[in-house]
Design an enzyme around this catalytic site. Structure first.
Site, short mmCIF file in Angstrom:
data_model
loop_
_atom_site.label_atom_id
_atom_site.label_comp_id
_atom_site.label_asym_id
_atom_site.label_seq_id
_atom_site.Cartn_x
_atom_site.Cartn_y
_atom_site.Cartn_z
N CYS A 167 0.83 -1.21 0.00
CA CYS A 167 0.00 0.00 0.00
C CYS A 167 0.86 1.26 0.00
CB CYS A 167 -0.95 0.00 1.19
SG CYS A 167 -0.12 -0.25 2.78
N HIS A 201 -1.09 0.92 7.58
CA HIS A 201 -1.61 0.94 6.21
C HIS A 201 -1.53 2.35 5.66
CE1 HIS A 201 -4.08 -0.15 2.78
NE2 HIS A 201 -4.98 0.76 3.10
#
Length: 998
Positions: free
Chosen positions: A454, A829
């Site tokens: 990510c 994330h």
């Protein structure tokens, strides 16, 4: 005497009168009498019991039969013979079409009086055969309950040997067909009682004959896995599973999941129907069996079954949390389904619209069960937030609903997620990532997460949304010798023209991978961005040019033009320059060095550093301003003073230094000067626009930091003393000195990295600074212009001073924000907010010689924001950007991209950079690239067609169940109900109870 009894029963006397007369007959029946008289009385009482048209007649028949069984046993045994019982069981009793329903009750009544008779064994043998025959005829729940009651009281009548196994299997078949036809609560309770009696008989048999368990379970699985049934098997089958010993579970599940004769469709049908059993109100251990089978399927990597079943059933399981009677089991199944479904957010996101209503309902219920369930549900939701961060717009209503509930710590969350994952090998689920049927409604394309990538996806999307850079990359010529830039061009082209909802950046990842990164581990996106830009810069710098020469500006001198054309694309788009000056405090000698940069790394001021220092002076403060068009200042004679002002605190014992002040401006009316140094421009009245008031200002609490604060701290002078003394060449010794950084060339795209990660020597780990930092949508940056440049800038009305060295304000518009969710750089994330800042409607442009109308000052807020989170792309807003940390404290802005506004550059060469992406209008891709995209689009359509056919066949196998949302609708409509099994009160009306069980 039989005539007398019959006459009394058939008479019209009141019941109390009849009862007295019957009592006399019963007393007389206890006296000795001849066999013929006994038979007559037994026949009459049998008739009354079996075909009596009132309950009163049946009770009299039963009472007299019991008297004759006690006082006339020989005659009773002779009457209650095998032949008579066989006739009752096979032919029934009564007129044709009106056979008695009480035959089994009658036999149970009579059996107690013949247990010691010589004919008892013959009767038992007969009943063992007849009850097997009966269950093979598939009687309803009432008759099955009577058989079960008979056999429970007289276990001698239970079939034995192979017949016993067959009997259990056929009884399970009967349960599979049980249906409650009435919605009345009394009828439902009676139905549940019948089912319990039948399943209780199976439990009794299994206790004494364990060899019958596995064949029974095999029959059960055959029923629930069948794809041929017209009607779904009854949820009453759940009552059977609760009595299977748990010690058999592992073996049973292992045999099922490793049986090659069971197809995927059959297994999916079976597990789907088992999950429906969570609505069965009286079952025990059902949730354990469901979870065990799900785990067994994960162990043999049947992920496609697990995914289809989870997505089709999770909403129904969730809806059962409304009902206290099944809540515990439903919550256990829900927890496993969500915590194991870690490869995609799909399952969790299906529940998002329903969570606030369920939470409100549980709070209203106010019971121990509801309180406990709320806490467990909140823990589960926070686990999902942690695993699938990056959806602030979707999560805000849910977070609001559970904000008063306890929040689990990160260790607990990681433990739960690690304990329940289907597999520890992420690559095993690579082909099961979210199946997106079509492109996002935004028209943008997502990027597939290739295993903690990510950080790369967010950077790529931010660079892609930098439209000038994107156009420049797409316009590159064929045959260039820059392999990494070529791969980036291909990636951008697919993001622009592919029909897929998301594409894989695998090729670009392998080419741009920093060699020290650990595969599969989370990385620092800022570190990756620096490495990527440096690689692209070095490739071009070494002679492998891929970019066509920019259109020369007519204002450029030959020297500037030469300087500009020698720049790489990265330098043109992201390159800026900074002058570092150090002044010796003894001899006052100043040494300076100019350095190039592609991003500014902004440290956080120390906690004791006051952000807003009244009365402080500044060369030209960094400003946070609202959307407005920029006019040349009216006062051009304002020359900035010396940069040697108050210093940064650096050693203990020094007095805290006053920081560089920051001024935050609201919207200016068209035509008004926006002088950042004017104290009159600051204040409540300057914030006139409601968009700014709700967007920028609301996101900047009084004690919070802002991006201008961090830039001002970065640019403010620092004193070098003690261990940090400066070696002065003139003094030829270490001396106290002052160091200051000045921007001498503002980049076209300004990249700011907020240094949130610092090494904690106490814990020996990198910790994260979670401070909320307000982000201005428009930013003014002070850039020092040299004498030569300043004369040109001043001549064109862009400077803050007259001829000579001075600072000018360069205006930047926010275009991307990369957010890190988590508390460590090694975990968490990344996702990003982005918008396209272009020059389609240049700021400050006049229309027909007149200023733009006031409505255009909202232009910055009207440009659409997008949220990029791996494969998912959605519409968003600047309000979401501003408030994300307020709602989600671990989600903090990390890397910011600003684009320089045209007309405010500190150097004319930047004029060309603004036009770089529009050199040839819309980029025209090379032939090979267009063909590759076209072929992939055709391939994608073929894949979609094939998947649609396969999926239709696959999904058609899923068991049909009642619409799950009716539970929520009923809860909504029946708020006024109380008692019973209603979602709010733990009880409820008959309708809601029927909806629960059936």
């Amino acid at each position: 005497m039989d005539k007398i009894l019959e006459a009394v029963v058939m008479s019209s006397y009141p019941n109390n009168v009849k009862q007295g007369l019957v009592r006399r007959v019963i007393e007389a029946s206890k006296q000795p009498m001849d066999s013929e008289q006994c038979w007559s009385m037994l026949e009459l009482c049998t008739k009354l019991y079996l075909v009596g048209d009132t309950k009163y007649k049946r009770e009299i028949g039963k009472e007299v039969l019991e008297v004759y069984g006690h006082y006339h046993p020989e005659e009773f045994e002779e009457f209650f013979n095998v032949r008579f019982l066989l006739s009752l069981l096979q032919e029934g009793y009564g007129p044709l079409g009106k056979r008695s329903h009480y035959v089994l009750d009658y036999i149970q009544l009579g059996l107690q009086f013949v247990l010691e008779s010589p004919s008892a064994n013959s009767i038992f043998s007969l009943l063992r055969i007849e009850v097997l025959r009966k269950v093979c005829e598939r009687p309803g729940p009432k008759q099955c309950a009577k058989i079960s009651k008979l056999l429970s009281q007289h276990p001698q009548c239970i079939p034995t040997g192979k017949h016993q196994v067959l009997f259990c299997q056929q009884l399970i078949r009967c349960i599979g067909q049980f249906q409650c036809v009435s919605e009345g609560e009394e009828d439902i309770m009676e139905f549940l009682e019948h089912v319990n009696k039948v399943s209780g008989l199976l439990q009794r048999i299994w206790r004494t004959q364990t060899s019958a368990i596995l064949p029974s379970l095999k029959e059960l699985f055959t029923i629930i896995s069948s794809t041929e049934e017209q009607e779904a098997p009854s949820n009453a089958l759940a009552s059977v599973v609760q009595f299977v010993p748990l010690e058999l579970m592992d073996g049973v599940i292992r045999n099922l999941t490793n049986d090659d004769s069971i197809s995927d469709v059959q297994m999916m049908m079976a597990i789907g129907r088992m999950i429906d059993w969570v609505s069965w109100p009286l079952g025990k251990n059902i949730d354990k069996w469901i979870i065990a089978l799900l785990k067994g399927l994960a162990a043999v990597k049947k992920f496609s079954i697990l995914i289809e079943v989870t997505l089709s059933k999770i909403e129904k399981v969730f809806s059962k949390l409304l009902y206290p009677i099944v809540r515990e089991g439903a919550l256990s199944v829900l927890q496993y389904m969500l915590l194991s479904f870690q490869h995609s957010h799909e399952a969790f996101h299906l529940l998002l619209p329903h969570i606030p209503r369920l939470v409100a309902s549980l709070k209203k219920e106010d019971s121990n069960s509801a309180t406990s369930s709320l806490e467990q549900l909140a823990e589960l939701i926070h686990c999902m937030f942690f695993r699938f961060s990056g959806f602030p717009d979707l999560y805000e209503p849910v977070l609001e609903a559970i904000k008063a509930l306890p929040i689990p710590n990160e260790d607990r969350i990681k433990h739960l997620l690690g304990q329940n994952a289907w597999t520890s090998q992420k690559n095993e689920l690579a082909c099961f990532y979210p199946r997106l049927a079509s492109k996002s409604e935004t028209g943008k394309i997502g990027l597939i997460n290739l295993g903690n990538t990510c950080y790369m996806n967010s950077i790529i999307q931010s660079l892609f949304m930098a439209s000038d850079f994107r156009h420049s990359v797409l316009n590159l010529t064929e045959g260039n010798s820059q392999p990494l830039m070529t791969k980036l061009q291909w990636l951008f082209a697919f993001l622009e023209h592919s029909q897929r909802p998301a594409i894989s950046p695998e090729s670009f990842l392998s080419a741009s991978w920093p060699p020290w990164f650990t595969p599969g581990a989370q990385q620092d996106c800022s570190e990756y961005l620096k490495y990527l830009l440096d690689r692209l810069h070095e490739e071009e710098k070494t002679g492998k040019r891929i970019y066509q020469k920019l259109k020369e500006s007519s204002l450029m001198s030959q020297a500037v033009e030469h300087h500009y054309l020698n720049k790489t694309l990265i330098e043109k788009m992201f390159g800026g320059k900074m002058m570092t000056k150090i002044r010796c405090l003894k001899c006052l000698n100043v040494s300076s060095r100019e350095e190039a940069f592609t991003d500014l790394s902004l440290a956080f001021p120390p906690p004791d550093r006051h952000i807003h220092g009244p009365g402080s002076a500044s060369v030209l403060p960094v400003e946070e301003i609202g959307p407005q068009f920029i006019e040349p200042p009216e006062n051009l004679n304002q020359v900035m003073g010396s940069p040697w002002v108050r210093r940064k605190p650096h050693v203990s014992g020094d007095h805290p230094a006053q920081p560089v002040p920051v001024e935050t401006l609201g919207f200016q009316e068209a035509g008004e000067p926006s002088d950042p140094l004017s104290r009159d421009a600051v204040g409540a009245e300057s914030t006139k626009d409601p968009i700014l008031a709700s967007g920028e200002q609301a996101s900047a609490p009084k004690d919070s930091r802002s991006v201008p604060d961090l830039i001002n701290y970065f640019l403010s002078p620092e004193r070098l003393t003690a261990e940090n003394k400066y070696h002065c060449e003139k003094c030829a010794s270490l001396q106290d000195a002052e160091k200051v950084a000045e921007l001498t060339e503002g980049p076209h795209y300004l990249i700011l990295t907020l240094l949130r990660f610092s090494f904690d020597p106490r814990t020996m780990k990198r910790k994260k600074i979670l401070d909320n930092v307000s982000i201005p949508v428009v930013l003014k940056l002070p850039v020092l212009v040299s004498s030569e440049e300043n004369e040109d800038v001043w001549r064109h009305g862009k400077g803050r001073g007259g001829p000579g060295s001075s600072f000018v304000s360069v205006v930047y518009d926010l275009c991307s924000v990369v957010v890190h969710s988590g508390i460590s750089s090694e975990s968490g994330h990344y996702y990003c907010y982005s918008r396209e800042c272009t020059d389609a409607v240049p700021h400050g442009q006049l229309r027909d010689g007149a200023p733009k109308p006031a409505s255009d000052k909202q232009l910055d807020f009207e440009i659409q924001w997008y949220l990029f989170n791996d494969t998912r792309v959605s519409f968003s807003s600047f309000e979401s950007v501003s408030n994300v940390t307020s709602f989600f404290p671990k989600d903090t802005a990390y890397v910011l991209f600003y684009r320089q506004r045209p007309g405010t550059q500190s150097c004319p060469l930047h004029e060309a950079a603004a036009e770089a992406g529009h050199l040839h209008g819309e980029p025209s891709l090379n032939k090979d690239l267009m063909e590759a995209i076209s072929k992939d689009n055709i391939l994608y359509l073929q894949e979609q067609e094939k998947e649609a056919r396969n999926r239709a066949a696959y999904i058609s196998a899923l068991p049909k169940s009642p619409l799950w949302w009716r539970d929520f609708d009923r809860d909504k409509d029946d708020d006024s109900s109380s008692g019973g099994c209603s979602p709010a009160a733990g009880g409820g009306g008959s309708g809601s109870f029927h909806g629960l069980v059936f």
